[in-house]
Design a protein around this motif. Structure first.
Motif: not given
Length: 206
Positions: A93-98, A124-127, A133-134
């Motif tokens: 999830l950290g890589m996804s956020l990055g 797409g980035c906001v989603v 984050g959720g």
């Protein structure tokens, strides 16, 4: 995000089958989609470079040089920082956020993108950021839901948690439901029960 949601459900089952097959399937679940998508960028970047400057290699050497340096840096960071100090769940999830922040930032700064394309990329980035984050904020609730489907049950308390080169390690105090079932201590490695024992030394796992 999808890998982080799926692997805690699938990995306990994978631990019961052939080790080589399970390792291959586990690696595929965790990494296949992002690796394929990110690797597909190399030929696209080379094609864009040829359009901009057809002479020589069209920028292919530069693209592969940066890609190779990134791969080496990624291995070093993963081996010495991510695996010993982060769980699989948080790392994914950290890589996804990055990636969401990186793509969103580049999109905002770009002057070459059409307005419609920029809007789609930003949406797409906001989603991705909201989902990542959720999942990070709700990881305890998600794991509690999954634990309720296992031998641990819904009533448990995390006594200790450690990250290590051997994966995420947890010691739980489990309070099983039902008459005649005694409280127990459970040792988990990457979410998989390795051992459960009651206070009087009765081993509950098989």
């Amino acid at each position: 995000v999808a890998a982080a949601a799926v692997y805690p459900v699938v990995f306990p089952w994978l631990s019961t089958i052939n080790l080589i097959l399970a390792s291959f399937l586990g690696g595929t679940i965790l990494l296949a989609l992002p690796l394929v998508v990110l690797s597909a960028m190399n030929p696209l970047l080379i094609a864009l470079g040829r359009d901009a400057a057809a002479a020589g290699d069209g920028g292919a050497g530069r693209v592969f040089f940066i890609s190779t340096v990134g791969s080496v840096a990624g291995v070093v960071l993963t081996a010495f920082l991510i695996i010993p100090y982060l769980t699989n769940f948080r790392a994914l999830l950290g890589m996804s956020l990055g990636l969401g922040v990186l793509v969103g930032g580049i999109t905002l700064l770009s002057r070459d993108l059409a307005a419609a394309g920029k809007k789609r990329l930003l949406c797409g980035c906001v989603v991705v950021l909201l989902l990542s984050g959720g999942m990070l904020l709700g990881q305890r609730s998600y794991f509690k839901l999954l634990a309720g489907m296992s031998d641990i049950g819904k009533n448990f308390e995390v006594l200790a948690e450690y990250t290590s080169v051997f994966g995420n390690i947890k010691v739980l105090a489990a309070y099983p439901e039902g008459t005649g079932r005694k409280p127990a201590r459970a040792y988990l490695q990457d979410g998989i029960i390795q051992n459960m024992v009651t206070a009087d030394g009765v081993i509950l796992d098989h």
